[in-house]
Scaffold this motif. Structure first.
Motif, short mmCIF file in Angstrom:
data_model
loop_
_atom_site.label_atom_id
_atom_site.label_comp_id
_atom_site.label_asym_id
_atom_site.label_seq_id
_atom_site.Cartn_x
_atom_site.Cartn_y
_atom_site.Cartn_z
N MET A 1 -10.52 -49.20 -35.61
CA MET A 1 -9.12 -48.87 -35.29
C MET A 1 -8.32 -50.16 -35.08
N VAL B 1 -5.24 -46.10 -26.07
CA VAL B 1 -4.08 -45.76 -26.92
C VAL B 1 -2.74 -46.26 -26.34
N ILE C 1 -2.82 -40.45 -33.56
CA ILE C 1 -3.64 -41.66 -33.75
C ILE C 1 -5.07 -41.40 -33.26
N GLU C 2 -5.20 -40.56 -32.24
CA GLU C 2 -6.54 -40.20 -31.78
C GLU C 2 -7.27 -39.41 -32.88
N GLY D 1 -0.44 -48.69 -28.45
CA GLY D 1 0.92 -48.27 -28.82
C GLY D 1 1.94 -49.34 -28.50
N LEU E 1 -6.69 -39.70 -36.09
CA LEU E 1 -7.05 -40.67 -37.14
C LEU E 1 -8.35 -41.37 -36.78
N LEU F 1 3.76 -42.09 -36.93
CA LEU F 1 2.56 -41.86 -36.11
C LEU F 1 2.95 -41.82 -34.63
N TYR G 1 3.54 -46.18 -39.13
CA TYR G 1 3.32 -46.28 -37.68
C TYR G 1 4.48 -45.66 -36.90
#
Ligand SMILES: N[C@@H](CCC(=O)N[C@@H](CS)C(=O)NCC(=O)O)C(=O)O
Length: 265
Positions: free
Chosen positions: A40, A152, A132-133, A156, A135, A125, A122
């Motif tokens: 990630m 996260v 995103i979690e 972010g 993904l 997103l 992004y």
């Protein structure tokens, strides 16, 4: 070292990223034996720092020296730029980089298309809580996905700063994306490929760097899992529809359909 490690190269990636898809596409096309190590955002930079013993590659206008993709060759050499990886994969096949026009266009899209599709991806997103979690769950190992959930908020805020995720940054990216689509469509008015009548690295690069804005699926050839289109809000879906129906978007879809799974001996 196991026999497998001696044969396979290691590809450190941010799996759903456009520059990583570009490298993966070339490696797949030339059946280069590699194992992908997907991570990630930020975790991938740590993985690059570890694999390169802190050296990383070289920073450019769009990325830090710890950017992905990074290919660790089984003889110890390290390639830290997607274009270098495409050159390596295509070694011995001049048709991918037949002339300077192709190389210039590859660089142009790297500088002028990739950063803007990435910013828009992004941006959207960020306006979809939990995405995103998801993904992470779809694209990296279970343990990393679990740990990533806990960082996260930090990721972010770092992404917002690093990518200039502001209203004006977003508007500029959208304008630049539309400009690139129109310019690309003009190039294609009298030819089947960006640099003439054959597939080259320019076509590969354009299609890979546009992929997030097309929200491509693995069935369409994308080498990782992007969010399901149906799970996106109307603004994001409308952008994807716009890009998919643009002549340049149609071209990228065609290139994916015709070339992404093609293997060159
Ligand atoms: N010029 C580089 C750009 C790669 C790039 O921007 N990678 C992004 C993912 S899309 C990344 O890893 N960013 C993290 C960083 O720059 O630290 C290449 O083509 O390899």
């Amino acid at each position: 070292m196991s026999k497998d490690e001696r044969v396979h190269h290691r590809l450190i990636t941010l799996p759903f990223s456009l520059y990583n898809e570009k490298a993966r596409w070339a490696l797949d096309r030339y059946t280069v034996p590699y194992r992908e190590e997907p991570h990630m955002p930020f975790v991938c930079s740590i993985a690059v720092a570890v694999a390169t013993r802190g050296r990383g590659g070289s920073a450019d206008r769009t990325s830090s020296r710890y950017s992905t993709p990074v290919l660790i060759l089984n003889d110890g050499r390290i390639l830290t730029d997607s274009t270098d990886i495409v050159h390596f994969a295509a070694a011995g096949d001049d048709s991918l980089f037949p002339n300077a026009e192709v190389s210039e266009l590859v660089d142009h899209y790297g500088d002028q298309l990739g950063p803007y599709t990435r910013l828009l991806a992004y941006w959207h997103l960020g306006s979809h809580p939990g995405m995103i979690e998801q993904l992470a769950a779809d694209n990296v190992g279970r343990r990393e996905a679990w740990a990533f959930k806990r960082i996260v908020p930090f990721v972010g805020s770092q992404l917002t700063r690093a990518l200039n995720l502001t209203e004006s940054g977003h508007d500029r990216a959208l304008t630049r994306l539309r400009q690139e689509l129109d310019d690309t469509a003009s190039r294609l008015e009298h030819r089947n490929y960006l640099c003439g009548d054959r597939f080259t690295a320019a076509d590969l690069t354009f299609a890979a760097l546009l992929a997030p804005a097309l929200c491509l699926t693995p069935e369409e050839g994308f080498g990782a899992i992007l969010p399901a289109r149906a799970s996106l809000d109307e603004e994001a879906q409308s952008l994807i529809r716009e890009v998919r129906s643009h002549p340049a978007g149609q071209f990228a879809l065609r290139i994916y359909a015709e070339e992404r799974r093609r293997v060159v001996a």
